[in-house]
Design a protein around this motif. Sequence first.
Motif, short mmCIF file in Angstrom:
data_model
loop_
_atom_site.label_atom_id
_atom_site.label_comp_id
_atom_site.label_asym_id
_atom_site.label_seq_id
_atom_site.Cartn_x
_atom_site.Cartn_y
_atom_site.Cartn_z
N CYS A 4 32.07 45.08 35.07
CA CYS A 4 33.05 44.19 36.24
C CYS A 4 32.68 43.68 37.72
CB CYS A 4 33.39 45.69 36.93
SG CYS A 4 34.86 46.45 34.88
N HIS A 30 37.97 38.63 30.47
CA HIS A 30 37.52 40.41 31.30
C HIS A 30 38.70 40.51 31.87
CE1 HIS A 30 35.21 43.99 32.97
NE2 HIS A 30 36.28 43.47 33.96
N CYS A 34 40.74 43.54 31.13
CA CYS A 34 40.49 44.76 32.09
C CYS A 34 41.28 45.54 32.88
CB CYS A 34 39.07 44.64 33.35
SG CYS A 34 38.24 45.60 34.14
N CYS A 37 40.05 45.12 36.84
CA CYS A 37 39.44 43.83 37.37
C CYS A 37 41.17 43.18 37.33
CB CYS A 37 38.75 43.48 36.95
SG CYS A 37 37.23 44.12 37.19
ZN LIG Z 1 36.63 44.93 35.27
#
Ligand SMILES: [Zn+2]
Lengths: 267, 183
Positions: A4, A30, A34, A37
């Motif tokens: 991250c 990502h 995620c 994020c």
């Molecule tokens: Zn992340």
Amino acid sequence: MIRCETVLHSLDALRDGTLGKPEEEEVRDHLTACGACAREWEVTEALRAAIRNRVSAPAAPAAFREAMAHLLARQASPVGWFARLQEAFRRQPVAAMAFAAAMVLLVLVPLNVWMLSPREIVLPLVEESINEHIRLSLLEAAPEIPVAELQPLPVRHRRRLEFFNPLSFPDDREYHLVGGQVSYLLHRKVLAVIYSHRPKRPITLLVIPNAGIRLPEQLLSGRGKVYWATHQGFQMAEWHEGPFIYSLVSDSDEGDLSPLIEKLQHQ
Amino acid sequence: MDRVSLSEEEKDRFAKALLQHLDALYGFAWWLTHRREEIEDLVQETCLRALRSAHQFEPGTNLKAWLFSILKHEWFRRAGLAQREVLADSFSDNPEVPGQEWAVEVDVIRTALQKDLDEALRALPEEYRSAVLLFDLYGFSLKETAEILAIPDGTVKSRLARGRQMLRGRLWAYSKVSDNDQM
Ligand SMILES: [Zn+2]
């Protein structure tokens, strides 16, 4: 698996389009996987959009733009027409002399007429005074020179502008001086002060060296020889005071300005 | 071959190109200082310097970015500021947004008033404000922003992150104040 921390550090490069291809794909993957994020990305995007759409700075004022255009043009071709004329003189004396004579007529005569015509010179002052009034009225912060310092003016300002008359009337609730600042108007130093009058009816007084500016004699009215004008819905009053021109602008009508003019003229 | 100066005609063209960026330069100077006198002096000096060193400008690169870097440099020179790192504790008074209120925060940002945005930006330490304005408002690239501010790319990134964090904190705080006003 990309971390991250690395992703968060790459977001601006992603916006910039400067991430390498494989790296970009990794970051995008990502972001879809995620939540933390993705949220960071969205908040920042919202912030960037707010800044882009709602934040702005003032554009260069017209008078400044004009002055810069002249200055840059002069700097760009410092040789100018005079040197070229000299060059021509050397080669073709007679033609050059005729040309020079024609230039004198073409340039100097209209210039003279323009300088004698008061209207041309007054209007920019009216226009600029109103702009300054609007600008000052929009400022929510207190102006730069606190009232206490205005009488007498701080030394550094006194060097620029010498006053005969006081500008503030502490006992008068009707025309209460809020503060002021030294600025530029028509390429001259100007003292701008604001009076709070009625609610939402500020009055701006501009004191500007009169060099080169003459109010139209035939349009000055009353004992105080005041030039009255209404422009863009603002009420203006201007008059000569020693080596200065005093220019008052208000959102209100003539009746509001007259008592102040009297005070400023008869102190 | 390195050119020492431009022809009169080239200089004239360059001067005209400069004027196209006058509003942007004026606006950026306005963000650095609110004094009109100073803004005009700063922009004027920037344009004159640019014209004097016009031969150093690489055609094909971003003229606006080049002008901004001159302006920024001139501002630093005048303010007597060294290009410096900011101490971390100089912005410790900024509230953090609680993580769980993310959706509310996005809403706060989307509906933030221009006045609040202006105020929040003004309140940022200059280093952060400049980075945010150049990248987020003026749309310069990371590399251009780094060049204008004369700092490494990595520093731009961290100033952007930190600057935005502070902005978010401010906007969040303003929204709490106006909530209380309504009660
Ligand atoms: Zn992340």
